[in-house]
Design a protein around this motif. Structure first.
Motif, PDB file in Angstrom:
ATOM      1  N   ALA A 241       0.829  -1.176  -0.002  1.00 41.49           N
ATOM      2  CA  ALA A 241       0.027   0.054   0.032  1.00 41.49           C
ATOM      3  C   ALA A 241       0.954   1.350  -0.115  1.00 41.49           C
ATOM      4  O   ALA A 241       0.468   2.289  -0.769  1.00 41.49           O
ATOM      5  N   ALA A 242       1.970   1.301   0.778  1.00 40.05           N
ATOM      6  CA  ALA A 242       2.841   2.463   0.928  1.00 40.05           C
ATOM      7  C   ALA A 242       3.531   2.738  -0.549  1.00 40.05           C
ATOM      8  O   ALA A 242       3.430   3.845  -0.937  1.00 40.05           O
ATOM      9  N   GLU A 243       3.966   1.524  -1.254  1.00 39.19           N
ATOM     10  CA  GLU A 243       4.411   1.631  -2.635  1.00 39.19           C
ATOM     11  C   GLU A 243       3.546   2.183  -3.474  1.00 39.19           C
ATOM     12  O   GLU A 243       3.833   3.216  -4.575  1.00 39.19           O
ATOM     13  N   ALA A 244       2.234   1.764  -3.433  1.00 36.09           N
ATOM     14  CA  ALA A 244       1.267   2.184  -4.514  1.00 36.09           C
ATOM     15  C   ALA A 244       0.944   3.713  -4.192  1.00 36.09           C
ATOM     16  O   ALA A 244       0.207   4.323  -5.048  1.00 36.09           O
ATOM     17  N   ILE A 245       0.892   4.084  -2.826  1.00 39.10           N
ATOM     18  CA  ILE A 245       0.871   5.355  -2.803  1.00 39.10           C
ATOM     19  C   ILE A 245       1.738   6.274  -3.217  1.00 39.10           C
ATOM     20  O   ILE A 245       1.515   7.351  -3.774  1.00 39.10           O
ATOM     21  N   VAL A 246       2.886   6.010  -3.381  1.00 38.30           N
ATOM     22  CA  VAL A 246       3.997   6.730  -4.274  1.00 38.30           C
ATOM     23  C   VAL A 246       3.778   6.574  -5.706  1.00 38.30           C
ATOM     24  O   VAL A 246       3.778   7.561  -6.385  1.00 38.30           O
ATOM     25  N   ASP A 247       3.686   5.217  -5.999  1.00 37.00           N
ATOM     26  CA  ASP A 247       3.306   5.079  -7.650  1.00 37.00           C
ATOM     27  C   ASP A 247       2.779   3.981  -7.631  1.00 37.00           C
ATOM     28  O   ASP A 247       2.978   2.757  -7.541  1.00 37.00           O
ATOM     29  N   PHE A 248       1.233   3.984  -8.091  1.00 37.74           N
ATOM     30  CA  PHE A 248       0.635   2.704  -8.321  1.00 37.74           C
ATOM     31  C   PHE A 248       0.681   2.256  -9.560  1.00 37.74           C
ATOM     32  O   PHE A 248       0.474   2.730 -10.860  1.00 37.74           O
ATOM     33  N   ASN A 249       1.108   0.999  -9.790  1.00 35.25           N
ATOM     34  CA  ASN A 249       0.925  -0.005 -10.698  1.00 35.25           C
ATOM     35  C   ASN A 249       1.999   0.476 -11.878  1.00 35.25           C
ATOM     36  O   ASN A 249       1.633   0.408 -12.948  1.00 35.25           O
ATOM     37  N   GLY A 250       2.991   1.344 -11.682  1.00 33.21           N
ATOM     38  CA  GLY A 250       3.846   1.828 -12.487  1.00 33.21           C
ATOM     39  C   GLY A 250       3.236   3.114 -13.323  1.00 33.21           C
ATOM     40  O   GLY A 250       3.997   3.454 -14.455  1.00 33.21           O
ATOM     41  N   SER A 251       2.144   3.584 -12.814  1.00 32.48           N
ATOM     42  CA  SER A 251       1.416   4.681 -13.575  1.00 32.48           C
ATOM     43  C   SER A 251       2.286   6.096 -13.358  1.00 32.48           C
ATOM     44  O   SER A 251       1.835   7.037 -14.083  1.00 32.48           O
TER      45      SER A 251
END
Length: 357
Positions: A21-31
């Protein structure tokens, strides 16, 4: 010092889910965009919703004639929405504690409420059993786990009328026969996600039983027909919910987490029963796997504040009992590791060595 999170809610989540979740807050799914600022109408988030649905169905063995939807809010919102949708003349409620009483209060706004069974006579320390269910009810409502008092249904009851269950605090903690229920709902902040989302699993035929013309957002049909997308859904909690379901599948599913939950609970209940400083507060056959409540034993009540500080100093977080019950409450949700329960047991044993009379 390692912290052991026994908070009743929002509760502990798996470490790997929090990292993702923390990673997705920074960059969701490489977007190149944060999960917190993506559009819920994107293909990437469509895939999140689809995967959450598929995982929920697989893990709980949800039949095809049931729909799943997510909305913002909490179970307290659903207390009035359930009644608004389905209470035409009379509904039945089993009163097993604070959350049942709140649901009953909201339901009374829409029609007659019959309390078909209650454990109020013994301060909600047991689950009523063997009661008759009138067949003229629009539905029967139960709260399957009582976070404040520490009681839990351990079997799915048979009902001649549609059975609706608030499973906020024990969803996916044990095997459930979904076909016994017309609807299952709950806040996600116990075993699934951060606060802010409600999940609902509803049998399709219930949508034909909606009894009144409702505001658009209150009607369950709205959310089913629009795949939870009539308005902006709680994107972040739903993403975390999906990751939690993936984690649960990866460790062996509901059967494995149930085994772990039984093991953790037995470890702590055994210590409560063995240790002369403590005692349990509810009927043993109805003890919750999720919320383990206990108090100081007779003659040792004055030690409660000292034990609380003793436990805090050793990394125990969130073990203070609810203000209505007092004492202590160790919430052992799915993601709580066995080592945290072992640490609390060791803490209780160490305290007893210097305080047993």
């Amino acid at each position: 010092m390692k912290k052991h999170n026994f908070n009743a809610g929002p509760s502990i989540l798996p470490d790997e889910v929090i990292r993702k979740a923390a990673e997705a807050i920074v960059d969701f799914n490489g977007s190149g965009l944060s999960l917190l600022s993506i559009s819920h109408r994107t293909k990437d988030f469509d895939e999140v919703m689809a995967e959450a649905d598929a995982l929920f169905r697989e893990l709980l063995r949800i039949p095809d004639n049931y729909k799943i939807f997510y909305v913002g809010g909490g179970a307290s919102t659903m207390f009035y929405e359930v009644a608004a949708n389905f209470l035409g003349k009379k509904a039945g409620y089993v009163n097993t504690g604070v959350w049942s009483k709140k649901a009953i209060k909201e339901a009374k706004r829409y029609g007659e409420v019959e309390i078909v069974a209650s454990s109020d006579d013994r301060d909600f320390t047991y689950i009523p059993k063997g009661f008759a269910i009138p067949e003229d009810l629009d539905y029967l409502h139960i709260t399957t786990n009582n976070t404040i008092y520490g009681t839990e249904y351990h079997e799915d009851i048979a009902s001649p009328v549609p059975l609706i269950a608030d499973m906020s605090s024990d969803i996916l903690s044990r095997p459930v026969d979904v076909t016994k229920y017309a609807m299952i709902y709950g806040g996600a902040q116990k075993n699934l996600a951060p606060a802010g989302a409600v999940f609902a699993i509803i049998r399709e035929d219930m949508l034909d039983k909606i009894v009144r013309d409702l505001p658009t957002m209150v009607s369950f049909r709205t959310h089913v027909e629009n795949n939870s997308m009539f308005n902006t859904p709680p994107v972040f909690p739903i993403y975390v919910l999906k990751e939690t379901l993936k984690w649960l599948k990866s460790i062996g599913g509901v059967e494995e987490i149930y085994r772990r939950n039984v093991e953790k609970a037995q470890l702590l209940y055994d210590e409560i029963d063995r240790n002369p400083l403590f005692r349990g507060t509810v009927a043993k056959e109805d003890r919750s796997l999720m919320n383990i409540c206990f108090v100081m034993a007779d003659g040792y009540e004055e030690l409660a504040p000292e034990f609380m500080e003793f436990a805090k100093a050793r990394g125990m977080v969130g073990i203070k009992g609810h203000r209505l019950v007092g004492g202590f409450r160790a919430s052992c949700y799915n993601a709580l590791p066995r080592e945290s329960v072992e640490a609390l047991v060791a803490c209780m044993q160490e305290f007893a060595k210097s305080h047993v009379k």
